[in-house]
Enzyme design. Structure first.
Site, short mmCIF file in Angstrom:
data_model
loop_
_atom_site.label_atom_id
_atom_site.label_comp_id
_atom_site.label_asym_id
_atom_site.label_seq_id
_atom_site.Cartn_x
_atom_site.Cartn_y
_atom_site.Cartn_z
CG ASP A 82 36.26 26.15 40.47
OD1 ASP A 82 35.97 24.95 40.49
OD2 ASP A 82 37.43 26.59 40.41
CG HIS A 83 37.07 24.60 44.39
ND1 HIS A 83 37.24 23.33 44.89
CD2 HIS A 83 37.83 24.69 43.28
CE1 HIS A 83 38.10 22.68 44.11
NE2 HIS A 83 38.45 23.47 43.11
CB THR A 231 47.74 27.55 37.62
OG1 THR A 231 47.07 27.32 38.85
CG2 THR A 231 49.12 28.09 37.90
O1 G3H Z 1 39.01 24.48 40.13
C1 G3H Z 1 39.92 24.87 39.36
C2 G3H Z 1 41.05 24.05 39.00
O2 G3H Z 1 41.09 22.88 39.69
C3 G3H Z 1 42.28 24.73 38.59
O3 G3H Z 1 43.49 24.12 38.94
O4 G3H Z 1 44.97 26.10 38.74
O5 G3H Z 1 45.92 23.84 38.92
O6 G3H Z 1 44.71 24.54 36.86
P1 G3H Z 1 44.85 24.67 38.33
ZN ZN Z 2 39.80 23.00 41.58
#
Ligand code: G3H
Ligand code: ZN
Length: 282
Positions: A82-83, A231
């Site tokens: 992720d990212h 989150t």
């Molecule tokens: O890449 C992960 C998400 O975009 C998580 O976002 O923590 O706001 O759910 P969030």
């Molecule tokens: Zn994200």
């Protein structure tokens, strides 16, 4: 079942009108809670590890835990970076057995994002892995990603970006932000609709914690095929630990609070799977 790449899961979701949930994890209990939820709902799921999670647990541990979880699983699971912020992270993740990679070039000017994303797509495709790219800037903060106030995705830029980078999935900024449980930002459905008319790749909604079920379903009907949540799971986990330790401050058997925290993660993940419409789509 072995780990699978995300490309075909997302294409199927796109055809059938649901989204594959992508849940972030950084430790064993989060991972177990997520996998248990996917199993119980008979749903595919994307197990997402950010650079921060990799730094915390270590790449070999992330990959070993996931492989152990997958061995027992009957649903399709993806191990996704992720990212990813650099090609070297993508390279390391590919070597460690990830089946799907995200390159996040959103902090660069548009043309530079295209150039760097092309390299990332080439790296992933050569390794036989799926690639997710990002155009526009998703606001808020997640680990090492600081999007500030964000910058909504321009539909024409999304079109040009896709033509030049050919991603398997495209993350767009349409009103959500990272790191919030309650959102009052409001999704821009008109913008999402325009982007979806111009872009062929399955769209990815980041920052989906706390987005209402109704909004999530509407976004899915407008082309979102992957829904990223972090989150909300951290919150479920931490609230459970807090409440147990508030009641029993002397508890030192960590299984007594991490076990219930794992169950809380499972419950939240099941609710979100239901909202994604991916139940029984394994
Ligand atoms: O890449 C992960 C998400 O975009 C998580 O976002 O923590 O706001 O759910 P969030
Ligand atoms: Zn994200």
């Amino acid at each position: 079942m072995a780990l699978v790449a995300s490309k075909h899961l997302l294409q199927k979701a796109d055809r059938d009108g649901y989204a594959v949930p992508a849940f972030n994890f950084a430790n064993m209990e989060l991972l177990q809670g997520i996998v248990a939820a996917a199993e119980e709902m008979n749903s595919p799921a994307i197990l997402a590890a950010s650079e921060g999670a990799i730094k915390y647990a270590g790449l070999p541990m992330i990959s070993a835990m996931v492989n152990a979880a997958v061995k027992k699983s009957k649903v399709p699971l993806v191990l996704h970076l992720d990212h990813g912020l650099s090609l070297s992270t993508l390279h390391d993740a590919a070597k460690a057995g990830f089946t799907s990679l995200m390159f996040d070039g959103s902090r660069y000017p548009f043309t530079e994002n295209i150039n760097k994303s092309r390299w990332a797509a080439r790296l992933a495709k050569r390794a036989g892995l799926s690639i997710e790219l990002e155009v526009g800037v998703i606001g808020g903060k997640e680990d090492k990603v600081f999007g500030g106030a964000g910058c909504m995705t321009d539909p024409d830029q999304a079109w040009a970006f896709e033509r030049q980078t050919v991603p398997d999935a495209l993350a767009v900024s349409v009103g959500t932000a990272h790191g919030h449980v309650k959102k009052d930002l409001g999704l821009d459905f008109n913008l999402l609709k325009k982007i979806n008319q111009l872009v062929k790749a399955p769209l990815v909604l980041h920052g989906s914690s706390g987005v209402s079920d109704w909004d999530l379903k509407k976004a899915i009907s407008l082309g979102v095929c992957k829904v990223n949540m972090d989150t909300q799971l951290r919150n479920a986990f931490t609230n459970e630990v807090r409440s147990i330790l508030a009641e029993k401050p002397d508890e030192i058997d960590l299984r007594k609070y991490l076990g219930p925290a794992r169950d809380a993660v499972k419950k939240t993940a099941m609710e979100r799977i239901a909202a994604c419409g991916s139940e029984d789509k394994a």
